[in-house]
Design a protein around this motif. Structure first.
Motif, short mmCIF file in Angstrom:
data_model
loop_
_atom_site.label_atom_id
_atom_site.label_comp_id
_atom_site.label_asym_id
_atom_site.label_seq_id
_atom_site.Cartn_x
_atom_site.Cartn_y
_atom_site.Cartn_z
N ALA A 290 45.78 -2.04 31.14
CA ALA A 290 47.19 -1.71 30.93
C ALA A 290 47.59 -2.02 29.49
N GLU A 291 48.31 -1.10 28.89
CA GLU A 291 48.85 -1.26 27.55
C GLU A 291 50.30 -0.80 27.55
N PRO A 292 51.08 -1.19 26.53
CA PRO A 292 52.47 -0.73 26.48
C PRO A 292 52.56 0.79 26.55
N TRP B 178 44.21 -12.44 29.13
CA TRP B 178 44.63 -11.72 30.33
C TRP B 178 43.44 -10.95 30.91
N PRO C 298 45.37 -5.24 34.75
CA PRO C 298 46.77 -5.11 34.35
C PRO C 298 47.17 -5.87 33.10
N ASP C 299 46.23 -6.58 32.45
CA ASP C 299 46.54 -7.32 31.24
C ASP C 299 47.75 -8.23 31.51
N ARG C 300 48.75 -8.21 30.62
CA ARG C 300 49.91 -9.11 30.79
C ARG C 300 51.03 -8.47 31.58
N PHE C 301 50.83 -7.26 32.09
CA PHE C 301 51.92 -6.52 32.73
C PHE C 301 51.92 -6.77 34.23
N THR D 118 54.74 -8.25 35.97
CA THR D 118 56.03 -8.18 36.63
C THR D 118 56.12 -6.85 37.38
N PRO E 143 56.39 -2.91 35.42
CA PRO E 143 55.20 -2.40 34.74
C PRO E 143 53.97 -2.37 35.62
N LEU E 144 53.86 -3.32 36.57
CA LEU E 144 52.70 -3.31 37.46
C LEU E 144 52.72 -2.06 38.34
N PHE F 92 51.63 0.84 36.32
CA PHE F 92 50.19 0.82 36.08
C PHE F 92 49.43 1.31 37.29
#
Length: 538
Positions: free
Chosen positions: A31-33, A71, A249-252, A254, A257-258, A261
């Motif tokens: 996952a990325e922004p 992450w 999901p890296d840092r995403f 919440t 964003p989850l 993703f």
């Protein structure tokens, strides 16, 4: 008489090589922004080889600890493969622990290299000057880090650039250390558990079995459980063993964003703690265009899954599967798949247990007098376990109370059915001892969280002049909903024996949690003892 079998050591490099040779096109989504980045297993393997060359050039040798502060992402997976396969020891640091504990762990493990995600630099930078043995920091992504004298900072991509995409992986003793993780340190200092290549290999074989996680090259797993939490329950190695693709999901993490993703990556299976699934559920229910329909099942562990959460996901066609384990167990011990031919009531009853012990995990219950209790589904005692991926000691720390005649004392209290299903009624430290009888805090919590107005609930024992100890219920109400304590007590009265019902109640904004998402009941006990909670007695 000895066998005629070839003596091929069980190594992580063989898991990696199988994934590269047989499943090179399987994918890892990170996952990325604003979207996701996809890598193939072939690309991950090439990155691992380049990283191994770089680590060797930095002086990393056999047994040296390579830590991560990261992450769940593709680069973290490369470290998972490279470090142990080259003979070093992978050491994921828990980014959610207090800073002093992270420093203690890094120094106790004698980490020499730390790979850090750039988004975590603000958290990591204040800790680095106190990490006594770290000599190199590798930053994944653009970012600046002021390092103390004697520590060199590298950019991950630049360090790997131009290096060979293959590596001459050594043959290692299968009992050699491959990775290490530390307990969360809820009581005393965190304690280290060192896993061998053999133990990880055997754990991975059991993890992927049909009666356990049921993974194959036809699957894609959403790895919510962090890579810094007991090796992400073994999912990275299970993926390369089976060709199962990964959604990282890296840092995403919440809910919004989850959910986005999941919609983009389309995993069909998942794994994570109840709190994340609870948050995701609330968002999906409130958001018409949220789409997690690709998911069909998810393993849930770390703490007990409230039945109401299991039911809500059932309504969406997603089966939540209870699992149980510990850092000391690599971590898997049991998983709750109902037996064949069970009727609807039996299916639900089995799903609400912690599951059936998997092959190679032996178990026994020990009564208060030290006797071994029968697996009759009724006798309650402390659970002890042993097996090829269960630790026999802690790293550089004595804790004789934790080990008993070659068995690990889990600190969990419960009962086991004749066909091997484990039901935990409490932690030994959390069970409420009232008038000489035990009250299960977990059972009270699960029934409370079935009330429509209750989002979370934690029950702890508090001193009582007459009974020695009585339950205190701390509840978190759902936004916009109300319920008085008498109503909640009456609600419990339909499920719980009257003498077990709490007289003491309090409402809190949230239940304190540990670094791995479990209810931190010692905080509530301390708050109650210090008079910091508004406790009502009914």
């Amino acid at each position: 008489m000895l066998s005629t079998m070839q003596d091929v050591p069980l190594q992580i490099r063989r898991i990696m090589e199988h994934g590269l040779n047989r499943h090179s096109t399987a994918t890892v989504d990170t996952a990325e922004p604003g979207g996701l980045r996809t890598s193939t297993f072939a690309e991950i393997g090439a990155g691992a080889a380049r990283l191994a060359h770089a680590l060797k050039e930095l002086g990393t040798g056999d047994g040296d600890r390579v830590a991560t502060f990261m992450w769940n992402n593709a680069e973290h997976l490369e470290v998972y493969l490279a470090a142990p396969s080259m003979g070093a020891v992978l050491h994921p640091l828990n980014i959610r622990l207090p800073g002093d504990q992270v420093v203690f762990i890094a120094n106790h493990a004698e980490d020499t290299v730390v790979v850090v995600d750039n988004s975590l630099l603000p958290l990591f930078a204040p800790l680095l000057p106190r990490m006594e043995t770290v000599r190199h920091v590798i930053v994944n992504g653009p970012g600046e880090l002021d390092a103390p004298e004697g520590v060199t900072v590298h950019d991950y991509a630049t360090l790997l650039e131009g290096r060979p995409a293959t590596y001459d992986w050594p043959d290692l003793d299968e009992r050699q250390a491959a990775a290490m993780c530390y307990t969360s340190g809820t009581t005393g200092d965190p304690k280290g558990v060192v896993y061998s290549h053999r133990s990880i290999y055997l754990h991975t074989l059991s993890l992927v079995a049909p009666d356990v996680f049921d993974l194959s090259f036809r699957d894609k797993v959403l790895a919510i459980v962090p890579q810094f939490h007991v090796l992400s329950w073994g999912l990275p190695y299970a993926a390369f063993l089976t060709g199962c693709s990964l959604s990282m999901p890296d840092r995403f993490l919440t809910p919004e964003p989850l959910a986005g993703f999941v919609k983009a990556s389309r995993p069909n299976k998942g794994a994570g703690v109840p709190t994340v699934w609870q948050g995701l559920l609330g968002y999906v229910k409130a958001t018409p265009d949220a789409d997690i329909s690709s998911l069909t099942s998810a393993v849930i562990g770390g703490s007990a899954c409230p039945p109401v959460l299991m039911d809500a996901y059932d309504e969406m066609g997603i089966t939540l599967l209870h699992a149980w384990g510990m850092t000391e167990m690599s971590p898997l011990g049991s998983l709750a798949r109902p037996p064949r031919g069970a009727d609807a009531d039996a299916v639900r009853a089995h799903r609400l247990t912690q599951g059936r012990f998997i092959a190679s995990v032996e178990s026994r219950l020990i009564g208060p007098d030290g006797s071994v209790l029968p697996n009759d589904g009724a006798s309650v005692g402390e659970l002890e376990v042993r097996g090829p991926w269960i630790t026999a000691s802690y790293y550089r720390a004595d804790d004789p109370e934790k080990f008993h005649d070659g068995w690990l004392r889990t600190g969990d209290v419960g009962h086991i059915s004749p066909d091997g299903y484990l039901t935990l009624t409490d932690r030994a430290k959390d069970v409420i001892k009232s008038g000489g009888e035990w009250i299960s805090s977990v059972e009270l919590e699960n029934h409370l969280m079935a009330h429509p107005a209750v989002a979370e609930a934690a029950v702890v024992g508090v001193p009582d002049e007459k009974w020695g100890e009585r339950p205190l219920a701390a509840v978190v109400l759902r936004p916009g909903m109300t319920a008085d304590y008498a109503e909640l007590r009456d609600f419990l009265g339909g499920e719980i024996a009257r003498w077990q019902l709490p007289e003491r109640w309090t409402t809190v904004p949230e239940i304190p949690k540990t670094s791995v998402g479990k209810f931190d009941k010692k905080v509530i006990r301390n708050q109650a003892a210090q008079g910091l909670l508004d406790i009502k007695k009914i």
